[in-house]
Scaffold this motif. Structure first.
Motif, PDB file in Angstrom:
ATOM      1  N   ASN A 159     -14.332  -2.888   1.203  1.00 17.87           N
ATOM      2  CA  ASN A 159     -13.222  -1.944   1.319  1.00 17.87           C
ATOM      3  C   ASN A 159     -12.909  -1.607   2.777  1.00 17.87           C
ATOM      4  O   ASN A 159     -12.357  -0.555   3.073  1.00 17.87           O
ATOM      5  CB  ASN A 159     -13.520  -0.664   0.540  1.00 17.87           C
ATOM      6  CG  ASN A 159     -14.747   0.083   1.068  1.00 17.87           C
ATOM      7  OD1 ASN A 159     -15.458  -0.408   1.949  1.00 17.87           O
ATOM      8  ND2 ASN A 159     -14.997   1.271   0.533  1.00 17.87           N
ATOM      9  N   SER A 160     -13.261  -2.500   3.692  1.00 19.33           N
ATOM     10  CA  SER A 160     -12.955  -2.271   5.109  1.00 19.33           C
ATOM     11  C   SER A 160     -11.482  -2.560   5.383  1.00 19.33           C
ATOM     12  O   SER A 160     -10.716  -2.951   4.489  1.00 19.33           O
ATOM     13  CB  SER A 160     -13.850  -3.140   5.993  1.00 19.33           C
ATOM     14  OG  SER A 160     -13.584  -4.518   5.766  1.00 19.33           O
ATOM     15  N   SER A 161     -11.071  -2.405   6.619  1.00 19.70           N
ATOM     16  CA  SER A 161      -9.644  -2.474   6.928  1.00 19.70           C
ATOM     17  C   SER A 161      -9.033  -3.839   6.644  1.00 19.70           C
ATOM     18  O   SER A 161      -7.853  -3.927   6.280  1.00 19.70           O
ATOM     19  CB  SER A 161      -9.398  -2.072   8.388  1.00 19.70           C
ATOM     20  OG  SER A 161     -10.156  -2.854   9.282  1.00 19.70           O
ATOM     21  N   TRP A 162      -9.798  -4.933   6.791  1.00 11.32           N
ATOM     22  CA  TRP A 162      -9.261  -6.255   6.440  1.00 11.32           C
ATOM     23  C   TRP A 162      -8.765  -6.240   4.991  1.00 11.32           C
ATOM     24  O   TRP A 162      -7.638  -6.655   4.693  1.00 11.32           O
ATOM     25  CB  TRP A 162     -10.336  -7.322   6.648  1.00 11.32           C
ATOM     26  CG  TRP A 162     -10.001  -8.688   6.111  1.00 11.32           C
ATOM     27  CD1 TRP A 162     -10.094  -9.111   4.817  1.00 11.32           C
ATOM     28  CD2 TRP A 162      -9.521  -9.818   6.853  1.00 11.32           C
ATOM     29  NE1 TRP A 162      -9.707 -10.423   4.696  1.00 11.32           N
ATOM     30  CE2 TRP A 162      -9.345 -10.891   5.930  1.00 11.32           C
ATOM     31  CE3 TRP A 162      -9.229 -10.033   8.197  1.00 11.32           C
ATOM     32  CZ2 TRP A 162      -8.896 -12.153   6.326  1.00 11.32           C
ATOM     33  CZ3 TRP A 162      -8.784 -11.296   8.592  1.00 11.32           C
ATOM     34  CH2 TRP A 162      -8.614 -12.331   7.668  1.00 11.32           C
ATOM     35  N   ALA A 163      -9.595  -5.772   4.081  1.00 18.68           N
ATOM     36  CA  ALA A 163      -9.236  -5.736   2.659  1.00 18.68           C
ATOM     37  C   ALA A 163      -8.087  -4.783   2.401  1.00 18.68           C
ATOM     38  O   ALA A 163      -7.149  -5.094   1.652  1.00 18.68           O
ATOM     39  CB  ALA A 163     -10.451  -5.334   1.826  1.00 18.68           C
ATOM     40  N   MET A 164      -8.127  -3.607   3.014  1.00 19.78           N
ATOM     41  CA  MET A 164      -7.099  -2.603   2.762  1.00 19.78           C
ATOM     42  C   MET A 164      -5.743  -3.005   3.346  1.00 19.78           C
ATOM     43  O   MET A 164      -4.695  -2.689   2.786  1.00 19.78           O
ATOM     44  CB  MET A 164      -7.551  -1.250   3.319  1.00 19.78           C
ATOM     45  CG  MET A 164      -8.734  -0.641   2.581  1.00 19.78           C
ATOM     46  SD  MET A 164      -8.404  -0.249   0.836  1.00 19.78           S
ATOM     47  CE  MET A 164      -9.227  -1.641   0.040  1.00 19.78           C
ATOM     48  N   ILE A 165      -5.745  -3.706   4.466  1.00 23.00           N
ATOM     49  CA  ILE A 165      -4.485  -4.191   5.024  1.00 23.00           C
ATOM     50  C   ILE A 165      -3.853  -5.207   4.074  1.00 23.00           C
ATOM     51  O   ILE A 165      -2.642  -5.159   3.804  1.00 23.00           O
ATOM     52  CB  ILE A 165      -4.712  -4.796   6.429  1.00 23.00           C
ATOM     53  CG1 ILE A 165      -4.982  -3.683   7.442  1.00 23.00           C
ATOM     54  CG2 ILE A 165      -3.491  -5.615   6.865  1.00 23.00           C
ATOM     55  CD1 ILE A 165      -5.371  -4.175   8.823  1.00 23.00           C
ATOM     56  N   TYR A 166      -4.671  -6.107   3.548  1.00 17.26           N
ATOM     57  CA  TYR A 166      -4.106  -7.077   2.601  1.00 17.26           C
ATOM     58  C   TYR A 166      -3.671  -6.422   1.296  1.00 17.26           C
ATOM     59  O   TYR A 166      -2.719  -6.882   0.648  1.00 17.26           O
ATOM     60  CB  TYR A 166      -5.079  -8.225   2.355  1.00 17.26           C
ATOM     61  CG  TYR A 166      -4.911  -9.334   3.371  1.00 17.26           C
ATOM     62  CD1 TYR A 166      -3.760 -10.125   3.375  1.00 17.26           C
ATOM     63  CD2 TYR A 166      -5.876  -9.569   4.344  1.00 17.26           C
ATOM     64  CE1 TYR A 166      -3.583 -11.123   4.314  1.00 17.26           C
ATOM     65  CE2 TYR A 166      -5.711 -10.571   5.293  1.00 17.26           C
ATOM     66  CZ  TYR A 166      -4.553 -11.347   5.270  1.00 17.26           C
ATOM     67  OH  TYR A 166      -4.375 -12.330   6.208  1.00 17.26           O
ATOM     68  N   LEU A 167      -4.334  -5.341   0.892  1.00 14.62           N
ATOM     69  CA  LEU A 167      -3.865  -4.592  -0.268  1.00 14.62           C
ATOM     70  C   LEU A 167      -2.487  -3.996   0.015  1.00 14.62           C
ATOM     71  O   LEU A 167      -1.583  -4.064  -0.820  1.00 14.62           O
ATOM     72  CB  LEU A 167      -4.868  -3.501  -0.628  1.00 14.62           C
ATOM     73  CG  LEU A 167      -4.499  -2.585  -1.802  1.00 14.62           C
ATOM     74  CD1 LEU A 167      -4.252  -3.382  -3.072  1.00 14.62           C
ATOM     75  CD2 LEU A 167      -5.604  -1.554  -2.032  1.00 14.62           C
ATOM     76  N   GLY A 168      -2.312  -3.430   1.214  1.00 12.80           N
ATOM     77  CA  GLY A 168      -1.002  -2.897   1.590  1.00 12.80           C
ATOM     78  C   GLY A 168       0.053  -3.983   1.657  1.00 12.80           C
ATOM     79  O   GLY A 168       1.205  -3.783   1.239  1.00 12.80           O
ATOM     80  N   ILE A 169      -0.311  -5.151   2.164  1.00  8.70           N
ATOM     81  CA  ILE A 169       0.629  -6.278   2.240  1.00  8.70           C
ATOM     82  C   ILE A 169       1.028  -6.733   0.840  1.00  8.70           C
ATOM     83  O   ILE A 169       2.207  -7.012   0.568  1.00  8.70           O
ATOM     84  CB  ILE A 169       0.008  -7.432   3.043  1.00  8.70           C
ATOM     85  CG1 ILE A 169      -0.015  -7.079   4.536  1.00  8.70           C
ATOM     86  CG2 ILE A 169       0.777  -8.740   2.820  1.00  8.70           C
ATOM     87  CD1 ILE A 169      -0.806  -8.050   5.390  1.00  8.70           C
TER      88      ILE A 169
END
Length: 594
Positions: A109-119
């Protein structure tokens, strides 16, 4: 009330097609529980979906607790105090020694994952509005499509500057696209620049419509400014798998991209829809006071709810205990390099806002007072609990927004692009506006007009812009990407270490920095009155003052700016975290020597 809006139960049904990311990277989407044709043909429902694009930013290990506090360090102006702890994996992120299994970031759930969730959420919204809506300039669905395109570009901008080449996902995930390889960032840059061109035709200027009255909402000035920022980054120096160089793609040449950036900046300037705050201090007081009115200097802010977000929690002047200004004893994980204060012109109004040499000590009967720290520890004065009008009660979050872009950047990008394309005379007007705000009117003839007019060559003007960027943006964590695209990261960090040794030894530019400070308390018995910070203040001002030695700077601390033996230009990006490498079905690998 400002907040990151979490879509309601109906709208969240749409996003069931992109479940929480786990060690399997991204799973195939399930069918949404609410028909997209209903959602994206209705502006009210579509707005709820658009609001959901930003929700991943507030997740615990996303922007809120990891990306904002840790990305952007260390530079020639800023460092994180975790850096000096040997073996500290948080510090490794700052000293250009991050590993793919970093314990702070190697999480599902780090920013890499959360950025792709937002994308993914943005991709669903963009597809839905295009297919089922009628997005046009001036209508609500047009504004929402422009907002979705811009937020997706914002996410990708942060991906690229943090990791370099990354997977390009511009359509919602299907069973065929669960696992994909990295794409060239050049391809992504070109898509983003095109998307933002479209978005700028759809969204309104600040305060032009009800949808753009807040800096928490996308407006045309921000879209154009982000497009200019991306154009400069795309054509700038950066680390590729084969070394540091500019892009080889002729579509991203300096001549084309700097012209695009200059055109966008001039469009914003000519619009009159944004402007510099007359006072530098007032700009930052407004941020801390949570004034989100559009049309001033702030162009867009990451919106956090009152009980979410760690901007002041991370960067504010340190408070050692709960006191009269805050209910959380936090702030101060990072600050300006000790040399930065002394690099400022003494009459520059930005200096004392940017660099603070004190903390708020342990409260007695609920009241704390300012205390000098040490030569090697300074705090960012742009972020202050004592400037807030809301008393923070959460122990973990403060809710202050992250200012993502402001008008001063537009002026400096215009100066840089104009200097490159048209020469220093064309750049002068923009640089003068920045400096005119920084100095009192009595100083303008010498410190603004004469100073800028004397920059008669392109190289001299460029050097002045690089320096002005430091004075204007220290503490905003924009410096790292700028140094990278200027091909100055390694050189300036090496120079910054030497400058700190010069300060420690009182040699070179710092030979005359006083070795003692003298302080007393003002009538309120909490505010310090300090003598000795300025060059020439080296005599005891009298018996009312207490002396403090101002010399301590340990070699270990200085050397923690970046790891000995590491060239920061070889580690411009973080590695992709191991959990995502392992879950990529063999599609993802790390470059850049990781």
């Amino acid at each position: 009330m400002k907040s990151i809006l979490i879509a309601g139960i109906i709208i969240l049904g749409l996003f069931s097609s992109c479940r929480e990311l786990d060690g399997d990277f991204l799973d195939a989407p399930a069918k949404s529980t609410l028909d997209e044709s209903l959602i994206f043909s209705n502006a009210g429902l579509a707005k709820g979906a658009i609001d959901g694009i930003l929700e991943p930013m507030g997740q615990t290990n996303s922007y809120r607790g990891r990306h904002i506090p840790f990305y952007g360090f260390n530079t020639d102006t800023e460092w994180n105090y975790n850096s000096s702890s040997v073996g500290n994996e948080t510090g490794d992120l700052m000293i250009y020694d991050a590993k793919a299994n970093n314990s702070q970031m190697d999480r599902d759930n780090s920013s890499w994952a959360m950025i792709y969730l937002g994308i993914e959420r943005a991709n669903i919204c963009i597809r839905g509005i295009r297919k089922f809506g009628d997005p046009q300039p001036g209508n609500e669905l047009g504004q929402l499509l422009g907002e979705a395109l811009t937020l997706r570009a914002m996410y990708y901008s942060d991906l690229i500057k943090t990791w370099g080449d990354v997977p390009a996902r511009f359509e919602p995930i299907s069973s065929e696209t669960i696992y994909i390889e990295k794409s060239s960032r050049d391809i992504i840059y070109k898509q983003l620049i095109a998307d933002l061109g479209e978005a700028s035709s759809l969204v309104a200027w600040p305060n032009e419509t009800a949808a753009t009255t807040s800096v928490e909402k996308v407006n045309k000035a921000f879209v154009k400014g982000l497009r200019a920022r991306l154009a400069l980054a795309a054509s700038g120096f950066q680390q590729y798998p084969d070394g540091v160089h500019r892009s080889n793609d002729t579509d991203l040449s300096v001549s084309l991209m700097y012209k695009l950036a200059l055109d966008e900046c001039r469009s914003i300037i000519a619009s009159g829809k944004a402007s510099l705050e007359p006072s530098f201090e007032t700009l930052w007081k407004k941020l801390n006071q949570e004034n989100t009115t559009a049309g001033g200097e702030s162009l867009w802010e990451i919106p956090f709810a009152d009980g979410r977000g760690r901007v002041n929690f991370s960067f504010a002047v340190r408070h050692r205990s709960v006191d009269q200004y805050t209910g959380q004893a936090r702030g101060g994980i990072a600050g300006p390099l000790p040399t930065v204060f002394y690099d400022f012109d003494q009459s520059d109004s930005r200096r004392d806002v940017t660099c603070v040499p004190y903390q708020w000590g342990t409260a007695v009967n609920g009241i704390s007072k300012q205390e000098l720290v040490g030569l090697d520890i300074w705090y960012f004065g742009k972020y202050r609990y004592e400037w807030m009008t809301r008393f923070v009660t959460s122990t973990n979050d403060d809710g202050v927004n992250k200012m993502y872009m402001r008008y001063a950047e537009i002026l400096l990008m215009a100066a840089e692009a104009a200097n490159e394309i048209e020469g220093p005379a064309a750049a002068a007007t923009y640089l003068k506006q920045i400096r005119r705000r920084a100095f009192n009117s009595a100083d303008h003839a010498i410190k603004v007009d004469a100073f800028v007019d004397n920059l008669s060559t392109k190289d001299n003007m460029f050097t002045a812009i690089v320096n002005e960027h430091k004075f204007e943006f220290t503490g905003e964590m924009e410096r790292k990407q700028a140094l990278i695209r200027w091909n100055l990261l390694g050189a300036n960090l090496t120079q910054a270490k030497q400058k700190m040794y010069d300060l420690k030894n009182r040699t070179g530019d710092y030979a005359n920095v006083p070795t003692s400070l003298y302080f007393k308390y003002a009538a309120d018995n909490e505010t310090l009155d300090i003598y000795g910070l300025n060059i020439g203040e080296d005599t005891n001002p009298g018996p009312d003052y207490t002396e403090k030695t101002w010399t301590t700077m340990e070699d270990q601390v200085i050397n923690s700016l970046f790891k000995d033996g590491v060239n920061p230009d070889d580690k411009q990006f973080w590695p992709i975290w191991q959990i995502f490498i392992n879950g990529s079905n063999g599609k993802l690998v790390n470059d850049y020597g990781y």
